[in-house]
Design a protein around this motif. Structure first.
Motif, PDB file in Angstrom:
ATOM      1  N   UNK A 114       0.844  -1.087   0.042  1.00 29.26           N
ATOM      2  CA  UNK A 114       0.068   0.003   0.009  1.00 29.26           C
ATOM      3  C   UNK A 114       0.872   1.189  -0.065  1.00 29.26           C
ATOM      4  N   UNK A 115       2.132   1.359   0.529  1.00 27.61           N
ATOM      5  CA  UNK A 115       2.880   2.439   0.780  1.00 27.61           C
ATOM      6  C   UNK A 115       3.575   2.503  -0.572  1.00 27.61           C
ATOM      7  N   UNK A 116       3.960   1.584  -1.026  1.00 29.46           N
ATOM      8  CA  UNK A 116       4.730   1.768  -2.410  1.00 29.46           C
ATOM      9  C   UNK A 116       3.544   2.256  -3.261  1.00 29.46           C
ATOM     10  N   UNK A 117       2.458   1.738  -3.416  1.00 33.51           N
ATOM     11  CA  UNK A 117       1.458   2.214  -4.416  1.00 33.51           C
ATOM     12  C   UNK A 117       1.165   3.783  -4.158  1.00 33.51           C
ATOM     13  N   UNK A 118       0.820   4.013  -2.868  1.00 36.57           N
ATOM     14  CA  UNK A 118       0.593   5.571  -2.857  1.00 36.57           C
ATOM     15  C   UNK A 118       1.749   6.505  -3.060  1.00 36.57           C
ATOM     16  N   UNK A 119       3.078   5.960  -3.096  1.00 36.85           N
ATOM     17  CA  UNK A 119       4.207   6.796  -3.149  1.00 36.85           C
ATOM     18  C   UNK A 119       4.528   6.727  -4.738  1.00 36.85           C
ATOM     19  N   UNK A 120       4.636   5.443  -5.257  1.00 35.63           N
ATOM     20  CA  UNK A 120       5.077   5.715  -6.553  1.00 35.63           C
ATOM     21  C   UNK A 120       4.139   5.216  -7.612  1.00 35.63           C
ATOM     22  N   UNK A 121       2.758   4.948  -7.171  1.00 33.56           N
ATOM     23  CA  UNK A 121       1.876   4.577  -8.139  1.00 33.56           C
ATOM     24  C   UNK A 121       1.615   5.323  -9.193  1.00 33.56           C
ATOM     25  N   UNK A 122       1.518   6.541  -8.976  1.00 29.75           N
ATOM     26  CA  UNK A 122       1.131   7.584 -10.023  1.00 29.75           C
ATOM     27  C   UNK A 122       2.174   7.689 -11.110  1.00 29.75           C
ATOM     28  N   UNK A 123       3.657   7.505 -10.553  1.00 29.21           N
ATOM     29  CA  UNK A 123       4.780   7.692 -11.533  1.00 29.21           C
ATOM     30  C   UNK A 123       4.687   6.465 -12.576  1.00 29.21           C
ATOM     31  N   UNK A 124       4.128   5.312 -12.257  1.00 26.55           N
ATOM     32  CA  UNK A 124       4.010   4.339 -13.093  1.00 26.55           C
ATOM     33  C   UNK A 124       2.667   4.143 -14.176  1.00 26.55           C
TER      34      UNK A 124
END
Length: 149
Positions: A114-124
């Motif tokens: 969840x943390x990875x999704x919130x932090x980098x999800x929009x970049x991918x």
């Protein structure tokens, strides 16, 4: 004083970029926590089905994804975003029971995903394999954390 109107996006990719920026700006802390909770719950549910009920991991992930596809919009988070989050959690929950030994580790993995999704999800956004890649990154970090402790 006149205001100049923004032209409408001419293609689907331009429209999704406009929407992604708007969603990212509108997403507050509560929305981020909801997304982390959805991902964590999906990881837990997939792991319980796969490890506890002896259902094949792919089938367990598909079942959680199917049930997650019925999630409605929650607050400012559109339903398609939540559906992707459910699949991220289900992919993360597909870890082997020989690597992840207990529910605490699955919880940590879900929170990490969840943390990875919130932090980098929009970049991918727009990249193929984004959901599985996020789950993989979280799994590697969680496995490294488990082996270091």
């Amino acid at each position: 004083m006149t205001t100049k109107e923004q032209p409408l996006p001419s293609s689907h990719s331009q429209m999704s970029a406009v929407n992604d920026r708007g969603e990212q700006q509108a997403m507050g802390v509560a929305s981020m926590l909801v997304r982390i909770m959805v991902i964590t719950f999906a990881a837990l549910a997939t792991f319980i089905l796969a490890d506890g009920a002896n259902i094949h991991t792919v089938v367990a992930s598909a079942l959680i994804g199917l049930f997650g596809s019925f999630l409605p919009r929650i607050g400012a988070i559109p339903a398609p975003i939540l559906h992707g989050d459910v699949f991220i959690g289900s992919f993360a929950g597909m870890c082997s029971g020989s690597i992840i030994l207990g529910m605490n580790e699955v919880l940590a993995l879900g929170v990490m995903a969840g943390g990875v999704t919130v932090i980098v999800g929009s970049w991918l956004t727009g990249l193929g394999g984004r959901l599985g890649s996020i789950a993989f990154i979280a799994s590697v970090v969680s496995f490294g954390e488990i082996t270091l402790w």
